[in-house]
Design a protein around this motif. Structure first.
Motif, PDB file in Angstrom:
ATOM      1  N   THR A  19       0.823  -1.221   0.000  1.00  0.00           N
ATOM      2  CA  THR A  19       0.000   0.000   0.000  1.00  0.00           C
ATOM      3  C   THR A  19       0.852   1.265   0.000  1.00  0.00           C
ATOM      4  O   THR A  19       0.439   2.288  -0.544  1.00  0.00           O
ATOM      5  N   ALA A  20       2.040   1.201   0.601  1.00  0.00           N
ATOM      6  CA  ALA A  20       2.925   2.372   0.594  1.00  0.00           C
ATOM      7  C   ALA A  20       3.365   2.691  -0.837  1.00  0.00           C
ATOM      8  O   ALA A  20       3.513   3.862  -1.199  1.00  0.00           O
ATOM      9  N   HIS A  23       0.589   4.554  -2.504  1.00  0.00           N
ATOM     10  CA  HIS A  23       0.603   5.942  -2.049  1.00  0.00           C
ATOM     11  C   HIS A  23       1.702   6.736  -2.778  1.00  0.00           C
ATOM     12  O   HIS A  23       1.473   7.863  -3.229  1.00  0.00           O
ATOM     13  N   TYR A  26       0.633   7.417  -6.268  1.00  0.00           N
ATOM     14  CA  TYR A  26      -0.362   8.490  -6.279  1.00  0.00           C
ATOM     15  C   TYR A  26       0.326   9.846  -6.124  1.00  0.00           C
ATOM     16  O   TYR A  26      -0.033  10.810  -6.822  1.00  0.00           O
ATOM     17  N   GLU A  27       1.287   9.954  -5.236  1.00  0.00           N
ATOM     18  CA  GLU A  27       2.006  11.217  -5.038  1.00  0.00           C
ATOM     19  C   GLU A  27       2.685  11.666  -6.329  1.00  0.00           C
ATOM     20  O   GLU A  27       2.732  12.851  -6.632  1.00  0.00           O
ATOM     21  N   TRP A  59      -4.449  -0.909  -8.389  1.00  0.00           N
ATOM     22  CA  TRP A  59      -4.235  -1.818  -7.262  1.00  0.00           C
ATOM     23  C   TRP A  59      -4.553  -3.267  -7.664  1.00  0.00           C
ATOM     24  O   TRP A  59      -3.818  -4.181  -7.337  1.00  0.00           O
TER      25      TRP A  59
END
Length: 177
Positions: A19-20, A23, A26-27, A59
């Protein structure tokens, strides 16, 4: 947007359930993807929803990324498919009534109206032309990269871009006259 080897590593990590990594992806890509989706949808809320759909699709399918295209090309392709899924269910936009600008020197209010005028003109373009225009002008992708994202020949990209610009110019000219 230039892709780095770290982008492929992020997709691999996402494919393994990190999940990191999602993230971090996404950033890095959230802004450009949102800009592309906003231009396709013409509405901030819809673009945000499609971006969320895109992240969910990434995902679920990151494990299928095989590196045959760049990670950014693959991501924009996922976003495009999600946009098409959402937008085909929506009714077409109703063209707004034309209006005139009184002062040739636009102030802040007129600049906002001008931006809205451009957005309305973009919404009048067919989706295929909007997506090519957004990828070319806003994301500064090459014709080859756009062709890969859309799975169409480079010549078709050039043709759609030409027609999009001509249609957009016509929409904007009719509002000024």
């Amino acid at each position: 947007m230039e892709t780095t080897p770290a982008d492929a590593a992020l997709l691999a990590a996402i494919g393994e359930g990190d999940t990191a990594a999602l993230h971090a992806l996404y950033e890095r890509y959230g802004g450009p993807l949102f800009g592309f989706l906003y231009r396709l949808a013409g509405d901030r809320g819809t673009a945000e929803e499609i971006l969320q759909d895109t992240l969910l699709a990434v995902w679920r399918s990151a494990h299928s990324f095989q590196g045959r295209s760049s990670p950014s090309t693959w991501l924009f392709g996922v976003a495009r498919r999600q946009a098409h899924n959402r937008l085909r269910l929506m009714p077409p936009p109703v063209p707004a009534e034309p209006y005139e600008l009184a002062d040739p020197e636009p102030g802040p209010e007129e600049a906002a109206v001008g931006a809205e005028r451009v957005q309305r003109a973009l919404r009048r373009l067919p989706l295929q032309q909007r997506e090519v225009l957004a990828l070319s002008v806003l994301e500064d992708l090459s014709h080859q990269e756009i062709a890969e994202i859309l799975a169409i020949p480079v010549g078709t990209v050039k043709s759609r871009l030409h027609h999009a610009r001509a249609t957009l110019r016509g929409c904007l000219d009719e509002r000024v006259s």
